[in-house]
Design an enzyme around this catalytic site. Sequence first.
Site, short mmCIF file in Angstrom:
data_model
loop_
_atom_site.label_atom_id
_atom_site.label_comp_id
_atom_site.label_asym_id
_atom_site.label_seq_id
_atom_site.Cartn_x
_atom_site.Cartn_y
_atom_site.Cartn_z
CG ASP A 224 -2.14 0.94 0.98
OD1 ASP A 224 -2.08 1.78 0.04
OD2 ASP A 224 -3.13 0.85 1.72
C1 BGC Z 1 -4.98 3.40 0.09
C2 BGC Z 1 -5.03 2.40 -1.06
C3 BGC Z 1 -4.82 3.14 -2.35
C4 BGC Z 1 -3.49 3.87 -2.30
C5 BGC Z 1 -3.16 4.63 -3.57
C6 BGC Z 1 -3.74 4.28 0.06
O1 BGC Z 1 -3.86 5.33 0.96
O2 BGC Z 1 -5.02 2.69 1.30
O3 BGC Z 1 -6.26 1.74 -1.06
O4 BGC Z 1 -4.85 2.24 -3.44
O5 BGC Z 1 -3.53 4.81 -1.23
O6 BGC Z 1 -3.98 5.72 -3.74
#
Ligand code: BGC
Length: 806
Positions: A224
């Site tokens: 993530d």
């Molecule tokens: C989120 C993810 C997301 C990523 C990219 C993170 O803060 O938890 O679900 O895909 O950001 O935007």
Amino acid sequence: MIENLTLLEKAAMLSGKNIWESRAIPRHGVPSLFMSDGPHGVRKQLGSADHLGINASQKATCFPTAATVANSWDPALAEQIGEALGEEAASLEVDVLLGPGLNIKRSPLCGRNFEYFSEDPYLAGKMAAGYVRGIQSQGVAATPKHFAVNSQELRRMTTDSVLDERTLREIYLTAFEIVVREAEPRALMTSYNLVNGVYANENTFLLQKVLRDEWGFDGAVITDWGGGNDAVEGARAGSAIEMPSPGLDSVRQLVAAVQNGSLPEAELDARVTEVIELALAFRNPLDPVAPLDVAGHHRLAEHAAEQSIVLLKNDGGPSGGGLLPLAPGTRVAVIGDFAESPRYQGAGSSLVNPTRLTTTLDAIGATELELVDFARGFDRHGADDESLAAAAVLAAQSSDVVLLYLGLDEISESEGLDRSDMRMAPNQLALLGRLRAVNPNIVVVLSAGSAVEIPWLDDCAALVHGYLAGQAGAAALLNVITGAVNPSGKLAETYPIRHEDSPAFRYFPGTERTAEYREGPYVGYRYYDTANVPVRFPFGFGLSYTEFAYSDLTVTDTAVSFTVANTGPVDGAEIAQLYIGRTGPGVHRPAKELKGFVKVPLAAGEQRVVTIPLDDKAFRHFDIASDAWQVETAEYTVHVGASIADIRLTGTLAVQGTIAPITPAVPGPYDTASITDVSDADFAALLGREIPPAHWTPGPLGINDALCQMRDAKSPLAKLAYRILHRMLKKSEAAHKPDLNLLFLFNMPFRAIAKMTNGAVSLHMVEAILLIVNGHFVRGAGGLLRASLRNRRANAQTRKALQATA
Ligand code: BGC
């Protein structure tokens, strides 16, 4: 290809070059991958990039969110939406779509519940598999997320989810198992949190033993955003790409680890192969991209919403048979802020910039309803406003039927922030009470991506739940209200009477070091149904304008068959559900668990025999002693019904399993589902180990402590930084606008400063910053200066070395 890459090139491929792209190795024809959110619409950013949905993105269709589409119980519809998402991603030249999200709704309060499917892993897994198949059919990789046990937003980057392995396997991993085995996603995103003491992204048990060895995953694991902790440990465990852009510091750590023998080069090569395969397996970048089908996808978004809307109550009406559907010419007053500015998606990284947006006021003209008046009625953020309410009362008085649009506001459903209760704003409910006094024909149309308390149910004649219905949701809701569409959605989560009734009430959220999953497997209906706790609306519940009858159950070793008949006056569709429980004694388990479902479209008067196969998950439980899935040889009850609480047919089946029934020596809380107040001893017994410390220990802060812990830091400067952050956060909350950047900063660990600054800050610099935070200003400031110079020099050298081979 691998053999021709230098060690440095290989290491460089394991992290992003910027917020959305992986590193290309042009000399070997390895393109960079463009990744974008997300789960219910493509969020491709071209200008200022951020991972929290703050800056603008390209226009794309905003489909209903996962929580909404889950109510359709229709994996084929999920696949259709997936295809459209894949098409849009391809047309925007996105290679990897960061979704779907399929974390389990452990508590109704999780801020991201709107992005997730269900409290049940079978339903969540089947729906997510549909999305993945659809997305990948268009040559775009899907990225199911967040693996795993990520059910709260508070301190999501630092908490350790503590749970027993059975619960982990049966509840939190089964959805991922279904999606991986059935849809073969090419990528997978790990969650920020730790799972039983190890970061999900470094968790060999999760990433190697379960994901690859057992389920056969052969794609690339992606962190993530900012979720990487130790680059070397991540690569060793099986995580391939660290996102967004931890900088060349991570690259140097990988190179050093291979050189000093702590990371076998074969391990690095395996990760690099996964990245190369991901980059080469899909869409050919030279293929012409089709333009976005704006109108077609808008229609699909409307259809998806129609199939997902849930009719929760339908009383009253001329003959008492239900106020809905409304006949042509009905004189309606439309009341509520949400009729003018719909809530159709949630806040955070999933935020889509819609191609169009239909509001109720736009769409009502296309129906045969007579709009008598519109009144905003209330301030959506909760402020009392007598003039708004008084105008609404007048509108209600002058109409036959009131369509009252209520809902949660934007701050209630956001990434980074859990809700603190399940209540709706008092000013909305006060208005409902006043309207009811002047007009009993009230249809409440609800917009909320997660469960709310509904003590006001008696105040409305009908209740239509649209969840977060996407950019065309307003038209879909009116189609249901007028009967152009017969509602067929059913709840994919339970609506408890009060938040206090929910199983994780006492344990959620974990506030400091750990999140303790003391309720074990009794999540959602598994608890309410087993412990006989009354609920407002049970799992699987939803009404229709017609009636369905069930008959003729046949149970064999491999399948369950029965007849469903539409006995009412109009065409419709019924979602029939199969639940299984064990009859006699054995290992603790919920009374009933969902093991199959089917959506049956039936014309008025039509009947059909349907068959639901009994698959490998029908009777199994995870047996700790043998470390394997087993089936107890026992008699099982097969329940077929219209919801968990409306079982229409019951049969039994004697199953020759793989082990004898396990009888617990002493009945404990888990045998009786008395799990709302589990003692330390009982939880430790379930875990099979001591409960890890739940609280922060006083003392110096480390790289994995959260910035908000500066509250108790030694340095007055750090304390001041905490106070400023905290004050800004409170201000944004008071303004009802979630400030996602601030929330992220507040909860993120110190190491993320290095992980999210594209090399400008190294881990050594973070360590120096921590010296300052811990009260050693002079040492820290000197260290910071030196580490910063070293980092700049090292970055320049690494960049040069990479260019030399390019
Ligand atoms: C989120 C993810 C997301 C990523 C990219 C993170 O803060 O938890 O679900 O895909 O950001 O935007």
